[in-house]
Motif scaffolding. Sequence first.
Motif, PDB file in Angstrom:
ATOM      1  N   ARG A   1       4.094 -18.500   1.605  1.00  0.00           N
ATOM      2  CA  ARG A   1       2.877 -18.027   2.262  1.00  0.00           C
ATOM      3  C   ARG A   1       2.334 -19.139   3.151  1.00  0.00           C
ATOM      4  O   ARG A   1       2.205 -20.284   2.724  1.00  0.00           O
ATOM      5  CB  ARG A   1       1.844 -17.654   1.198  1.00  0.00           C
ATOM      6  CG  ARG A   1       0.526 -17.155   1.745  1.00  0.00           C
ATOM      7  CD  ARG A   1      -0.395 -16.682   0.624  1.00  0.00           C
ATOM      8  NE  ARG A   1      -0.633 -17.701  -0.375  1.00  0.00           N
ATOM      9  CZ  ARG A   1      -1.654 -18.575  -0.339  1.00  0.00           C
ATOM     10  NH1 ARG A   1      -2.503 -18.567   0.656  1.00  0.00           N
ATOM     11  NH2 ARG A   1      -1.806 -19.455  -1.305  1.00  0.00           N
TER      12      ARG A   1
ATOM     13  N   ALA B   1      -1.378 -17.237  12.580  1.00  0.00           N
ATOM     14  CA  ALA B   1      -0.590 -17.464  11.366  1.00  0.00           C
ATOM     15  C   ALA B   1       0.589 -16.499  11.308  1.00  0.00           C
ATOM     16  O   ALA B   1       1.704 -16.888  10.951  1.00  0.00           O
ATOM     17  CB  ALA B   1      -1.465 -17.315  10.127  1.00  0.00           C
ATOM     18  N   LYS B   2       0.354 -15.243  11.677  1.00  0.00           N
ATOM     19  CA  LYS B   2       1.446 -14.259  11.679  1.00  0.00           C
ATOM     20  C   LYS B   2       2.512 -14.627  12.710  1.00  0.00           C
ATOM     21  O   LYS B   2       3.708 -14.505  12.445  1.00  0.00           O
ATOM     22  CB  LYS B   2       0.894 -12.861  11.944  1.00  0.00           C
ATOM     23  CG  LYS B   2       1.939 -11.774  11.866  1.00  0.00           C
ATOM     24  CD  LYS B   2       1.295 -10.407  11.852  1.00  0.00           C
ATOM     25  CE  LYS B   2       2.306  -9.297  11.868  1.00  0.00           C
ATOM     26  NZ  LYS B   2       3.184  -9.255  10.733  1.00  0.00           N
TER      27      LYS B   2
ATOM     28  N   ASP C   1      -6.997 -23.599   8.953  1.00  0.00           N
ATOM     29  CA  ASP C   1      -6.712 -22.778   7.775  1.00  0.00           C
ATOM     30  C   ASP C   1      -6.181 -21.431   8.267  1.00  0.00           C
ATOM     31  O   ASP C   1      -6.723 -20.857   9.217  1.00  0.00           O
ATOM     32  CB  ASP C   1      -7.985 -22.587   6.946  1.00  0.00           C
ATOM     33  CG  ASP C   1      -7.667 -21.984   5.599  1.00  0.00           C
ATOM     34  OD1 ASP C   1      -7.422 -20.756   5.548  1.00  0.00           O
ATOM     35  OD2 ASP C   1      -7.636 -22.731   4.613  1.00  0.00           O
ATOM     36  N   ALA C   2      -5.123 -20.949   7.661  1.00  0.00           N
ATOM     37  CA  ALA C   2      -4.483 -19.702   8.108  1.00  0.00           C
ATOM     38  C   ALA C   2      -5.441 -18.515   8.056  1.00  0.00           C
ATOM     39  O   ALA C   2      -5.332 -17.605   8.872  1.00  0.00           O
ATOM     40  CB  ALA C   2      -3.239 -19.424   7.281  1.00  0.00           C
ATOM     41  N   THR C   3      -6.385 -18.544   7.145  1.00  0.00           N
ATOM     42  CA  THR C   3      -7.342 -17.428   7.059  1.00  0.00           C
ATOM     43  C   THR C   3      -8.322 -17.438   8.229  1.00  0.00           C
ATOM     44  O   THR C   3      -8.935 -16.421   8.520  1.00  0.00           O
ATOM     45  CB  THR C   3      -8.118 -17.459   5.733  1.00  0.00           C
ATOM     46  OG1 THR C   3      -8.824 -18.707   5.629  1.00  0.00           O
ATOM     47  CG2 THR C   3      -7.188 -17.296   4.548  1.00  0.00           C
ATOM     48  N   ASP C   4      -8.458 -18.592   8.908  1.00  0.00           N
ATOM     49  CA  ASP C   4      -9.355 -18.672  10.059  1.00  0.00           C
ATOM     50  C   ASP C   4      -8.737 -18.088  11.330  1.00  0.00           C
ATOM     51  O   ASP C   4      -9.452 -17.748  12.271  1.00  0.00           O
ATOM     52  CB  ASP C   4      -9.770 -20.125  10.325  1.00  0.00           C
ATOM     53  CG  ASP C   4     -10.653 -20.673   9.225  1.00  0.00           C
ATOM     54  OD1 ASP C   4     -11.274 -19.878   8.489  1.00  0.00           O
ATOM     55  OD2 ASP C   4     -10.712 -21.912   9.099  1.00  0.00           O
ATOM     56  N   ASP C   5      -7.413 -17.976  11.370  1.00  0.00           N
ATOM     57  CA  ASP C   5      -6.731 -17.405  12.537  1.00  0.00           C
ATOM     58  C   ASP C   5      -5.488 -16.645  12.069  1.00  0.00           C
ATOM     59  O   ASP C   5      -4.353 -17.093  12.252  1.00  0.00           O
ATOM     60  CB  ASP C   5      -6.350 -18.497  13.537  1.00  0.00           C
ATOM     61  CG  ASP C   5      -5.982 -17.944  14.897  1.00  0.00           C
ATOM     62  OD1 ASP C   5      -5.611 -16.741  14.980  1.00  0.00           O
ATOM     63  OD2 ASP C   5      -6.054 -18.695  15.887  1.00  0.00           O
ATOM     64  N   PRO C   6      -5.691 -15.478  11.447  1.00  0.00           N
ATOM     65  CA  PRO C   6      -4.557 -14.728  10.887  1.00  0.00           C
ATOM     66  C   PRO C   6      -3.555 -14.255  11.945  1.00  0.00           C
ATOM     67  O   PRO C   6      -2.370 -14.124  11.660  1.00  0.00           O
ATOM     68  CB  PRO C   6      -5.208 -13.551  10.169  1.00  0.00           C
ATOM     69  CG  PRO C   6      -6.588 -13.452  10.706  1.00  0.00           C
ATOM     70  CD  PRO C   6      -6.971 -14.817  11.194  1.00  0.00           C
TER      71      PRO C   6
ATOM     72  N   GLU D   1      -0.308 -21.346   4.681  1.00  0.00           N
ATOM     73  CA  GLU D   1      -1.667 -21.727   4.278  1.00  0.00           C
ATOM     74  C   GLU D   1      -2.426 -22.444   5.388  1.00  0.00           C
ATOM     75  O   GLU D   1      -3.630 -22.279   5.525  1.00  0.00           O
ATOM     76  CB  GLU D   1      -1.607 -22.638   3.050  1.00  0.00           C
ATOM     77  CG  GLU D   1      -1.026 -21.953   1.836  1.00  0.00           C
ATOM     78  CD  GLU D   1      -0.925 -22.894   0.647  1.00  0.00           C
ATOM     79  OE1 GLU D   1      -1.298 -24.086   0.772  1.00  0.00           O
ATOM     80  OE2 GLU D   1      -0.464 -22.441  -0.410  1.00  0.00           O
ATOM     81  N   ARG D   2      -1.705 -23.261   6.157  1.00  0.00           N
ATOM     82  CA  ARG D   2      -2.323 -24.033   7.219  1.00  0.00           C
ATOM     83  C   ARG D   2      -1.466 -23.997   8.470  1.00  0.00           C
ATOM     84  O   ARG D   2      -0.253 -23.896   8.402  1.00  0.00           O
ATOM     85  CB  ARG D   2      -2.490 -25.499   6.794  1.00  0.00           C
ATOM     86  CG  ARG D   2      -3.617 -25.695   5.832  1.00  0.00           C
ATOM     87  CD  ARG D   2      -3.604 -27.131   5.289  1.00  0.00           C
ATOM     88  NE  ARG D   2      -3.971 -27.137   3.888  1.00  0.00           N
ATOM     89  CZ  ARG D   2      -3.155 -26.881   2.875  1.00  0.00           C
ATOM     90  NH1 ARG D   2      -1.908 -26.628   3.080  1.00  0.00           N
ATOM     91  NH2 ARG D   2      -3.588 -26.894   1.644  1.00  0.00           N
TER      92      ARG D   2
END
Length: 78
Positions: free
Chosen positions: A41, A30-31, A22-27, A43-44
């Motif tokens: 956006r 993700a960036k 999940d992108a929120t788990d490794d921002p 998400e994964r």
Amino acid sequence: MFLMDYAHRRRLKIFGHMCIIDATDDPVLAKKLTVPDYPARVERLVLIAVEAFDWNCPQHITPRFAQAELERWRTQPK
């Protein structure tokens, strides 16, 4: 995973292990994987640890073309 190049009758098989994050788990990651100026956006994240790969023989790969490619060939002088 199979990556197909129908026009050149090539196929790459990639063998590995996939992990979905999940992108929120490794921002930070993700960036790094975000495409600049793309409005979607993230998400994964899908990470693949490649264990092996193999280029296949083209014998049974049927050439396939996009409609635009076919039109371009039809309009070229012979």
